[in-house]
Every structure is written in C-alpha cells, then in structure tokens.
Design an enzyme around this catalytic site. Structure first.
Site, PDB file in Angstrom:
ATOM      1  N   ARG A  65       3.795   3.316  -2.042  1.00 39.09           N
ATOM      2  CA  ARG A  65       3.591   2.191  -2.956  1.00 39.09           C
ATOM      3  C   ARG A  65       4.736   1.188  -2.747  1.00 39.09           C
ATOM      4  NH1 ARG A  65       0.567   1.342  -7.704  1.00 39.09           N
ATOM      5  NH2 ARG A  65      -0.943   2.727  -6.742  1.00 39.09           N
ATOM      6  N   GLN A 109       0.940  -2.665   0.586  1.00 41.82           N
ATOM      7  CA  GLN A 109      -0.068  -3.036  -0.410  1.00 41.82           C
ATOM      8  C   GLN A 109      -1.448  -3.242   0.198  1.00 41.82           C
ATOM      9  OE1 GLN A 109       1.433  -6.443  -2.538  1.00 41.82           O
ATOM     10  NE2 GLN A 109       2.379  -5.195  -4.131  1.00 41.82           N
ATOM     11  N   ASP A 114      -3.332   0.112   0.632  1.00 37.73           N
ATOM     12  CA  ASP A 114      -3.334   1.011  -0.516  1.00 37.73           C
ATOM     13  C   ASP A 114      -4.748   1.211  -1.066  1.00 37.73           C
ATOM     14  OD1 ASP A 114      -2.861   2.433  -2.803  1.00 37.73           O
ATOM     15  OD2 ASP A 114      -1.339   1.082  -3.602  1.00 37.73           O
ATOM     16  N   SER A 142      -5.085   1.550  -4.982  1.00 36.98           N
ATOM     17  CA  SER A 142      -5.128   0.301  -5.739  1.00 36.98           C
ATOM     18  C   SER A 142      -6.477  -0.386  -5.599  1.00 36.98           C
ATOM     19  CB  SER A 142      -4.011  -0.644  -5.272  1.00 36.98           C
ATOM     20  OG  SER A 142      -2.752  -0.145  -5.660  1.00 36.98           O
ATOM     21  N   TYR A 158       4.700   3.746 -10.146  1.00 31.89           N
ATOM     22  CA  TYR A 158       3.946   4.730 -10.911  1.00 31.89           C
ATOM     23  C   TYR A 158       4.740   5.146 -12.146  1.00 31.89           C
ATOM     24  CZ  TYR A 158       0.741   5.465  -6.976  1.00 31.89           C
ATOM     25  OH  TYR A 158      -0.190   5.307  -5.986  1.00 31.89           O
TER      26      TYR A 158
END
Length: 374
Positions: free
Chosen positions: A120, A125, A128, A131, A226
């Site tokens: 993360r 990104q 991911d 997500s 997180y």
C-alpha cells in the site's frame, strides 16, 4: 513468452483481463491464450479475444502451455501441478489465509504472486486490486442495502406527508467505506461514518458525511494506510459508541478489516438486538470473520426484524467494470516483471518482492515467511 488466462470458477463472473487489456499485453511482445468461455460472464466472448490477437484454447492446453497464468481466484492444487515447472502464477490467492496453498507452492518451488499483497504505497496504487475491488464493494453494498430497506433513502415531501431520509452508518472509511458513503449520499441518505484513523476524518467530511470520533486510537504510519489493532479499552469505547449510533440507524455498512488477521468485531449481539425492526446490516468483512457478531458468510439472516447480509464475492456482481479495473491493475504490475516480451523478476523492486508469495522454494513476502514458520 505465453500468458494464459483461465475461466474462473462458476461463482466468479469476473475475468482477469478483458480483450482490451489482452491487446495491450500482446503489444508488449507477449503471446496470449485464453480458455474458451473465460470472458463470457463478463460479457466478452471468444471472438472479442480473437480480435484482440489472443488464441482460444481448452483449459488443459492453457495450463500446460503457458509461461505465466493470470487469474483471480486461486487454482486447485492439482491444476497448479499441471503447469510448467518454471511458469509464473498470478492471482488473488488469499495467501495469508490459505496456508495449505501457500505451503504447497513453496514445496513445489513455484513462482507465485498474490495480488492482495501489493504494498500500500503511492507507487503501487495503480496495481492495488484491493482498492479497485473495494470501490465496487462500497458501491454495490449500498445498493444492496437500499434494495433491502423497507423504506426510502431520500427525504420526500408528499401530499401524504413528509418522509425523512434514511440514516446510514458506515463503519470503516477506507476505499470501500468512502464509496459507500458517497453512494448513500447520492441516494439522499443522512450518513454517519466511523474509522479509527484520524486521517479518514477529512475525507469523510469532504463528501458530506458526519464523522464519529472516538478518542485514543492507535495509529501506525508503517501500516500503509490500513487500520491496526487497538487496545482493549479503546475497543470497548468504540463498541459502546457504535451501539449508541446503531440504535438510530436504518442501515449499517461495515468495511473494517486488518490485512492478514480476523476482522475486528465492532457490532455486538446486544447492538443488533437494540436496532430498529426493518434495519439492515451489510457486512463486507464477512469472509474474514465479520464485523458483526451474528454475521453468517454468504448468507442473509433475520434477527428480530434486523436483516444481516454477510456478503461474499460482491465484486463479481459488476463483472464488466470490475474486470476492466482488475485487468488494468494487472497490466500496471506486469510492466514490472515483463521486459522485452520475457519474464524478468527483479526482487530488488519492493513491489515485486512484496507481492511475491514464493520463488524457487523460498517465501519472499515477509508476512508469508512469518506465517509458514508457525
């Protein structure tokens, strides 16, 4: 190098790559073979894959001929055994929750990447999948709740009188939670949100929800955005606060999870019994233990008029856009391990290392290494 794309199990409507992603992969110098019917449930037929430049083959051929297999759900052990010895396996395998599979991959000296392990970080990104799929989950969870609620979401002024807006409580303001908040707001509900991370407060307020504050949360910058485990004292304050707000809520959507651990229990049994008849709980953490004490995975139950929906693979209910997003995540990751049309694994790259379950009989991800020692 030949990349194989398999048809997912019958309860999975997504596909790892749609034809548009396959076309991009082929432009990088790779060959692609797709199992016949792989994209059918995501509304991409074999002809569309052929037009993108892929070969259409039977499952056994894809398994035995491919240098890399890209999928979503974990493959059965017997099918992994049929792959080339040096073939690379990619998927969302739940490696931290599936020790049998993980140990098998290590014992067989396979090279495997589990996409839920993508770090993360800002650079990762675009790769991911958690997500991306959380966006789908938050949106669909809110629509599911709206369809299950025995009343309207928005306020109405009618000749028969005024209808007050539904009151929605979202627990966990990560990607899924924020999407649930935004969707509920668009539908006209009054929305409250809770998260242990103070960084989430500004985001919650920016999309028009009210943030529920509980002082004393532990935060860890190394957790990559997180939530982390909290003290017993904080957890009790948290549960008491949620209990108070739940009694006024028409809908609760829970999204709180901690990577590699059982989901935190936030909605107690006493809270469910204190809620209004006709209320709805949608528990997005059902597969990892559930945020609600009474959640049953993949089931909808009724407790004194309160409907509790333990969602399973909700992302599969938007297979076209979910597959599109998943395929884009894959392409962004594959840029790191495909060079000049060949597989090139650089374990000096923190994303490649962090996402790798194992290679040549060695656990690469640090959390996987810790798990297999236990």
């Amino acid at each position: 190098m030949k990349v194989g794309i398999l048809k997912e199990p019958k309860d999975e409507a997504r596909v790892a790559m749609l034809p548009e992603a396959v076309k991009t992969l082929i432009s990088w110098g790779a060959e692609v073979c797709v199992e016949t019917g792989a994209g059918q449930t995501a509304y991409a037929d074999d002809d569309a894959y052929r037009s993108s430049g892929a070969e259409i083959k039977q499952r056994a051929e894809v398994l035995t001929e491919s240098d890399m297999i890209c999928g979503i759900q974990a493959l059965p052990l017997e099918e992994i055994s049929k792959m080339k010895p040096d073939a690379v396996l990619l998927g969302q395998m739940g490696a931290l929750f599936n020790p049998e599979l993980t140990k098998f991959l290590i014992e067989q000296k396979r090279t495997a990447f589990s996409m839920e392990l993508v770090p993360r970080t800002t650079r990762a990104q675009s790769m991911d999948v958690l997500s991306s799929m959380a966006t789908v989950l938050g949106y669909k969870a809110t629509l599911l709740a709206a369809n299950s609620l025995p009343r309207f979401f928005p306020m109405f002024m009618t000749a028969a009188g005024s209808i007050t807006p539904a009151r929605v409580l979202v627990i966990g303001a990560g990607v899924a939670g924020l999407q649930a908040i935004a969707t509920a707001k668009r539908l006209g509900a009054t929305v409250f949100a809770f998260d242990v991370r103070q960084a989430a407060k500004e985001e919650v307020l920016s999309i028009g929800a009210k943030f529920i504050d509980v002082a004393g949360a532990t935060e860890d910058k190394a957790a990559g955005g997180y939530a982390v485990e909290q003290s017993a004292e904080f957890i009790q304050r948290q549960k008491d606060t949620i209990h108070e707000h739940a009694q006024k809520a028409d809908i609760i959507i829970t999204t709180a999870q901690i990577p590699g651990r059982k989901a935190p229990l936030l909605v107690e049994e006493r809270t469910v019994h204190a809620m209004k008849a006709g209320s709805v709980i949608v528990d997005l953490a059902a597969s990892s233990g559930g945020n609600c004490a009474l959640t049953q995975p993949d089931q909808t139950i009724d407790i004194n008029g309160v409907r509790i929906i333990g969602v399973g693979n909700l992302a599969a209910e938007l297979p076209q856009d979910a597959s599109k997003m998943y395929g884009k995540n894959y392409l962004n990751f594959l840029k790191l391990i495909i060079k000049d049309g060949a597989i090139n694994l650089n374990f000096e790259d923190d994303i490649v290392l962090g996402t790798c379950v194992c290679h040549a009989g060695e656990a690469k991800n640090s959390r996987i290494a810790e798990m297999i020692k236990q």
